[in-house]
Scaffold this motif. Structure first.
Motif, PDB file in Angstrom:
ATOM      1  N   PHE A  73      34.305  81.908  63.218  1.00  0.00           N
ATOM      2  CA  PHE A  73      33.638  80.871  64.009  1.00  0.00           C
ATOM      3  C   PHE A  73      34.689  80.045  64.742  1.00  0.00           C
ATOM      4  O   PHE A  73      35.552  79.446  64.113  1.00  0.00           O
ATOM      5  N   TYR A  74      34.550  79.988  66.055  1.00  0.00           N
ATOM      6  CA  TYR A  74      35.500  79.207  66.832  1.00  0.00           C
ATOM      7  C   TYR A  74      35.034  77.765  66.905  1.00  0.00           C
ATOM      8  O   TYR A  74      33.890  77.488  67.284  1.00  0.00           O
ATOM      9  N   ASP A  75      35.934  76.854  66.571  1.00  0.00           N
ATOM     10  CA  ASP A  75      35.628  75.432  66.637  1.00  0.00           C
ATOM     11  C   ASP A  75      36.412  74.830  67.795  1.00  0.00           C
ATOM     12  O   ASP A  75      37.636  74.712  67.736  1.00  0.00           O
ATOM     13  N   PRO A  76      35.733  74.459  68.873  1.00  0.00           N
ATOM     14  CA  PRO A  76      36.476  73.970  70.050  1.00  0.00           C
ATOM     15  C   PRO A  76      37.186  72.644  69.785  1.00  0.00           C
ATOM     16  O   PRO A  76      38.198  72.359  70.430  1.00  0.00           O
ATOM     17  N   GLU A  77      36.683  71.873  68.840  1.00  0.00           N
ATOM     18  CA  GLU A  77      37.360  70.593  68.589  1.00  0.00           C
ATOM     19  C   GLU A  77      38.689  70.794  67.885  1.00  0.00           C
ATOM     20  O   GLU A  77      39.641  70.053  68.126  1.00  0.00           O
ATOM     21  N   LEU A 248      18.167  62.472  58.184  1.00  0.00           N
ATOM     22  CA  LEU A 248      18.763  63.807  58.268  1.00  0.00           C
ATOM     23  C   LEU A 248      18.124  64.781  57.286  1.00  0.00           C
ATOM     24  O   LEU A 248      18.334  65.984  57.386  1.00  0.00           O
ATOM     25  N   PHE A 262      26.283  62.749  59.372  1.00  0.00           N
ATOM     26  CA  PHE A 262      26.841  64.096  59.328  1.00  0.00           C
ATOM     27  C   PHE A 262      28.365  64.094  59.381  1.00  0.00           C
ATOM     28  O   PHE A 262      29.037  64.703  58.537  1.00  0.00           O
ATOM     29  N   ASP A 263      28.916  63.417  60.352  1.00  0.00           N
ATOM     30  CA  ASP A 263      30.380  63.428  60.506  1.00  0.00           C
ATOM     31  C   ASP A 263      31.070  62.807  59.291  1.00  0.00           C
ATOM     32  O   ASP A 263      32.201  63.191  58.942  1.00  0.00           O
TER      33      ASP A 263
ATOM     34  N   ILE B 190      29.676  68.792  73.592  1.00  0.00           N
ATOM     35  CA  ILE B 190      29.935  70.115  73.006  1.00  0.00           C
ATOM     36  C   ILE B 190      30.513  69.950  71.602  1.00  0.00           C
ATOM     37  O   ILE B 190      31.421  69.166  71.373  1.00  0.00           O
ATOM     38  N   ARG B 191      29.964  70.725  70.671  1.00  0.00           N
ATOM     39  CA  ARG B 191      30.395  70.561  69.272  1.00  0.00           C
ATOM     40  C   ARG B 191      29.948  71.768  68.459  1.00  0.00           C
ATOM     41  O   ARG B 191      29.156  72.583  68.922  1.00  0.00           O
ATOM     42  N   GLY B 192      30.433  71.803  67.252  1.00  0.00           N
ATOM     43  CA  GLY B 192      29.985  72.841  66.329  1.00  0.00           C
ATOM     44  C   GLY B 192      30.695  74.144  66.586  1.00  0.00           C
ATOM     45  O   GLY B 192      31.378  74.329  67.592  1.00  0.00           O
ATOM     46  N   THR B 193      30.491  75.065  65.643  1.00  0.00           N
ATOM     47  CA  THR B 193      31.223  76.318  65.726  1.00  0.00           C
ATOM     48  C   THR B 193      30.283  77.465  66.079  1.00  0.00           C
ATOM     49  O   THR B 193      29.086  77.402  65.884  1.00  0.00           O
ATOM     50  N   SER B 213      33.759  66.623  73.242  1.00  0.00           N
ATOM     51  CA  SER B 213      32.834  66.491  72.119  1.00  0.00           C
ATOM     52  C   SER B 213      32.373  65.037  72.015  1.00  0.00           C
ATOM     53  O   SER B 213      32.988  64.137  72.591  1.00  0.00           O
ATOM     54  N   PHE B 257      23.864  69.092  64.598  1.00  0.00           N
ATOM     55  CA  PHE B 257      24.184  67.792  64.006  1.00  0.00           C
ATOM     56  C   PHE B 257      25.454  67.216  64.639  1.00  0.00           C
ATOM     57  O   PHE B 257      26.220  67.924  65.273  1.00  0.00           O
ATOM     58  N   GLY B 258      25.640  65.939  64.428  1.00  0.00           N
ATOM     59  CA  GLY B 258      26.835  65.282  64.946  1.00  0.00           C
ATOM     60  C   GLY B 258      26.788  65.055  66.439  1.00  0.00           C
ATOM     61  O   GLY B 258      27.826  64.944  67.095  1.00  0.00           O
TER      62      GLY B 258
END
Lengths: 317, 317, 317, 317, 317, 317
Positions: A73-77, A248, A262-263, B190-193, B213, B257-258
């Protein structure tokens, strides 16, 4: 994998709903995986609204949106890949059997399954069920060595008895505290009134446990909170979905307002993964009958677990 | 207007559900309005949970709580009126026809409708439908001159293909990037994987797009974010409802989420309206079958659009 | 109390659903309690979505999770017990009768009930019903002396008439302002466009009322907001559940985004309890037909009231 | 099978949700089973409300209440056991891949899967998806020899085109009629107005098809209806869940009142099994997003299929 | 009609939701139609669960599945077309305004609208609202000449007063009986206990009204029941959706078990259309907040009305 | 009774939700009533979907639509009044306490409560809870003399054990058969496959029990069925709501198609009341989390009980 004569699309909604579409392994004496998922569909001893026995299937269903793949899974952050199937082997071990009305037999099944999973070297990941399932989970961890507990929850879960009962979903932490190999517990997200008595809190405090409300953690800062976790020790992380704010997780038996976002939970989990060795995870109290049409709570559970497994494995890469 | 022999009350729940109770205009070759709303009830190419074809009707239904009036809408925080019907003419153009299973014909209908709306001088406001409808929307904007795109979403929507398909709701931004008149895109929220690969992000980054993000924007401050929008240029604003946090939009196919909070999206939209000329708007991925009983997601969509139209028109008053 | 031959468990889901499982008193001329709860199941004059007549029963149902006990409720954050049944006597007075289609008779019933409750020396706590019930509630408070109003709401509720009607759920504050014994009102949480006209706001401002949006209060800080409440005066606190953010209260007729969060409302209520004497409370606009399966909105209402009663009584201990 | 150290209870809610908890076989070239279940999660070409792509998973979930066992299922009304796992081998083949927006590729996958299943000697049982999936199912049956079709439905599904599209969920019977190996069709349960034109009905009638409404069948008697099925021939049975009365199947896209009752459909299916050789079964149009909380429609689908498989196998014992 | 550059598909889910997608006419003084539909979104005087004010919009939404067309609707059971748009002109007149809390003004609006519709020569078809709207409907029919009433309902609706109120949803038939031009009433489907007193029934019986339960009608046979309707007279047909069995109409305020089935009500309506001239129709008590996800009750209402309009017009062709 | 200064309307939705708004009596040693209602909110030993612990409150809530009154309930079909409060005293005894996870203690509480109720001379009416609660109910009836059992259910409930457990909701009839004072049982409505084994049926048949499916009873005629009940004997009537057809009771754990219709169950109950002395009633397996928005299942339970109490008391008048 779906049947296809074309380039596969393999959308999340398709196929048999194992956790993250991982392979099924129901012979726990022959388990070969890095991470092993077990359902513990037990809500026999829930104090309030039942339904968490339907949690494992709902979480698995939601998890198919996070299909394991070679790339991961690529996480852009973070500009990084997580949980590559090339590197990490995930297995779904099915469910521990529950026996209607027979709490002892049901707990036996969970405890023995967890012990076998841990013995195999896999990380046990248990899908509740109500929070009482953490009692047999913690019993099944008797061979892994002493460990701390990171307990994310709205409630302290330290009630001594309910009626004359000693095993129910409001007491797992007291029961864990009675185990010789359970060291400090970090109770995070605790809030609201009435779920435990002052003497329960005092008992927890007297053994050195940390009890922090969402407000207290926000005041400290998340880095300061996770800095409390001793480095290099072992951790059993037990996540009651109601540690999250009530909005949530409508699909739980005892939602609580003013909870973790969530964060914030992600920050705690990333901190836990960084602090030491996570030797077991459970996520409990997802009760699908109360969830919304969109399955928000099951989706939250699946997202939380996949992210946490990403943090845990990344810490070892 | 309802039938009455008394002073009208004209409550939101009454009457035929056009957008904001505005007049209906289905002859697009004879459209005389400042703002023209079109439904694009297409979810033929959705990757996950379908239902966004029912979005336009649900958004219209929710929008009747925001009935256009001579005075407009008074905002006590800004001490100002917005969207007076004396000054601004809004028209509901009905829906672009969808043809079951025939994506090409359906996209043709959307594309041609948008082109006619834009040609008339009205601001096209398109109600999705899944995010693939932004492909024909962007094609229909070929006569308005070069424009930037402000893209509010949880996902980058830059996947190259799914199976062998090239048109689906995970790729509209890649498809837009292939159009000669689409300049920079600002991908916000933009967020998440897992929804796109690193190479997708790299492709977007390599053409100068901005990808931010929610956390990154909070760290920057919203004024700093909107300061990135070049002044005086044209903007197509495409809002995937899942750019909002999952708790705000259960009624969408891929909640995340987030995500962005209501005030945060309003800040982005007010900034966009202030930066330049908004030449088209769409709001996509409202999927009513998963919405809650209260219609939270459709209500969010209607509120977002009415506020944004207020910001856009106020910038021109 | 349930029937048992063992140690009682007395779980929230059991037993007859009076408010907080408190004793029932339906003879208001012989009321002996510190706090008296009355249902006002009236939504005859609601402008939008009806259903708030079903609010009292839903709130009572949710409140049974907060059963009054001798010890009271332990709050780990404040390390203190609240609302001990040894010290504080709570009574549930049942409902004021509503007469279908007959607003005058229905309001009479509410008004007279509140007057008797106040006369008895108990704190009246009224469960709406739509916000129009605050009109008879405020009329029934004519014998308690002049008081201020703390009004938590998304909407100013100051509309002069709807059609030709003068009594509906959009005007209680204007109607209260016409009563000689109502002093300043603090309208907190007000936001969004279109629910009232500028002239309505100007009328409120011209009598010295305070009108604050969530954003404005966040900018001030909650201590500064509650510092605005004059010390030592009397307060009627009327809580429209839609003062909370829409995600917290799907079960209401007119939810509004960008609203107050749980901890924020608690800060306001704790501040109100500390400022002076709370002489009446109502909580309105819980409309169960739109609530989620989990009963989030009714649960929020019950939690809010129990916390507020805790703050009020603690200020007197 | 669940993990247990005690006598297994193996309740329906536990374990991985394959059809009737049968073993999974995803290699169709190596299929060894008497009955093979395939999901066809495709609703790309649905005319109305989408969601049937989520049907296979919901039906599988419901089917776990009917776990296959050595003894089989005892029917007290017939005083007989059905579907013993000792005698009959059931396999779940997973899903045919769907490609978003790409009907041709999706149909290819279904067609080829069905062909392989039929070639293996297993009875193909396909879980829709919308009724358009019967188009590739019927194509995939090209090697089994000529067969009749028993078509249970509210609608004739004989529309020639929709817009300019030829493949959608309102036309599978017309498309089947164009195949050389499809003999007579028995359209049972057809009712209501407007779903097809008179010319559609005339086309069907002109090829010798039988079209019967629920009322007409009740007037005939169920034995007379099933006596119409030629003995000893082959039958493909396609069941649109909306053949049942609307109150039995809220979870479908086009429910219709005045439909068939449960016992009536069972009579038709038992008659079909007795008449000849059932060479394929599909059950389509279960759309979970519209189903009730109890999952009535998915439960009806699972019950119908398990009963029908019981009738089919009993006829061969 | 939707915008298209291809052959129209014009699916039910698309376009603005007027009744059966018919043209809108809101100037009742200039109404030119054979059949005119009016919404009466009033539930101010409902005794029990509110929500019927949301009925008209839900019924319209459901009715778009029955789009009027040139050919009309083909009924395979009767082998005939119904309701051709070439022959019959249908218009949607929007809603009568309701004024919150002001029953008199609201009833005035309904009464006057119905009078204008009837005066124009169109058949008024009113969508409730609760059953109290039949009071102004019957008043508005004062110019059409004496008429009988066919009243399909679970309840007699003959209560004299509720509290001291005289206008509410439990009394329309008593109020109609007081009008000089209302002749005999046929109360069909009446069942269950407690909704009216014996004296109410006696009053109805004493004026010659027919009161029949579902069981009584089944015992008689439907032809015998409809044979009771005098030939050649005028009929106002008022359909309370709860005349149907409770399983057919969850979305109503007072569902009742043991009620009429779909085919049974159709038999009554076809009989009514054949007996004489239907001069007005209303269908009341559809309360969408309690309907299921599938919209079963609104769909039932739309189907019932479309079928009834087919029977009425066929009787005149 | 509600507070009012006008003629009371006392609508069902108002007031504290005791059963039929009857007075509360929680001291079972001092019970003075003809009919005594007890909640048994226990689902600890349910095999499948939990939630029946929430049944008593939901049934009480629904029952408030049937408020006891001096006159009683007028039934137009029988032209008679039933259940006059002048003649019959009904009391709500609250709930038997359940202890989480402690089935023995919970059963003790139910058993002892029933014994006290029976000893007082009142007719015990128990609201389940899952069907396992009939085990302690039948134990608590040990002092009333030998009795027959009329058991309305889809399932025989004669399973010997589940896992190694002996007490669960699939075995109450086998457990009752082991009690010396339980004579013949009439198992009515039994249908479907797989819930019990042939040997279970054989055991029941061998002791002379009657087992009839809905189809078998329809073939016999209802009078013939009720003629099987011996005259003048005692009867414990246990109603599993799933004896009704699945469409009537979505809110239960194991709904079953092809079941009994409303009028059919009423015929059985009226026959039971006429046959002899009903000495206890329970109604079990109402599981509100799966019920529809309209509360159909709880409403069915309340209607069934009120009608049955009417038949029982009428037989004694």
């Amino acid at each position: 994998m779906n049947f296809t004569v074309h380039t596969p699309a393999d959308m999340g909604l398709t196929g048999i709903a194992t956790f993250a579409k991982s392979p099924l392994c129901t012979d726990l004496t022959n388990l070969q995986a890095d991470i092993a998922v077990l359902g513990a569909p037990c809500d026999i001893a829930v104090q309030g609204k039942p339904g968490a026995r339907m949690g494992p299937r709902a979480i698995r269903d939601a998890s198919t949106g996070f299909r394991m793949s070679e790339d991961g899974f690529y996480d852009p952050e973070r500009d990084d890949y997580f949980l590559s199937a090339r590197r990490w082997k995930l297995a779904d071990c099915g469910d521990a059997d529950y026996v209607p009305g027979d709490l002892a037999a049901t707990f036996d099944n969970i405890e023995n399954a967890v012990r076998l999973m841990a013995r195999s070297g896999a990380l046990p990941v248990v899908l509740g069920g109500d929070h009482s399932v953490s009692i047999p989970v913690s019993r099944g961890l008797d061979e892994v060595g002493d460990f701390n507990v990171i307990h994310i929850d709205a409630h302290l879960d330290w009630t001594s008895h309910c009626g004359d009962a000693l095993l129910f979903n409001g007491c797992p932490c007291r029961r864990m505290a009675e185990l010789p190999y359970v060291k400090r517990m970090f109770h995070l997200g605790i809030r609201g009134t009435g779920s435990s008595k002052k003497s329960d809190y005092d008992d927890a405090r007297s053994r050195g446990d940390v009890i922090l409300s969402p407000k207290a953690m926000r005041a400290m800062g998340w880095d300061q909170v996770t800095a409390l976790f001793p480095r290099g020790e072992k951790y059993y992380v037990t996540i009651d979905i109601d540690g999250f704010d009530a909005v949530l997780c409508p699909g739980t038996g005892a939602p609580s307002f003013g909870g973790l976002l969530f964060d914030e939970v992600m920050a705690l989990l990333e901190g836990a993964a960084a602090a030491g060795q996570v030797i077991a995870v459970d996520l409990v109290e997802v009760a699908p009958p109360y969830d919304d049409r969109s399955g928000t709570t099951a989706h939250l559970a699946a997202t939380t677990l996949m992210n946490f497994l990403g943090y845990i494995t990344k810490a070892q890469e």
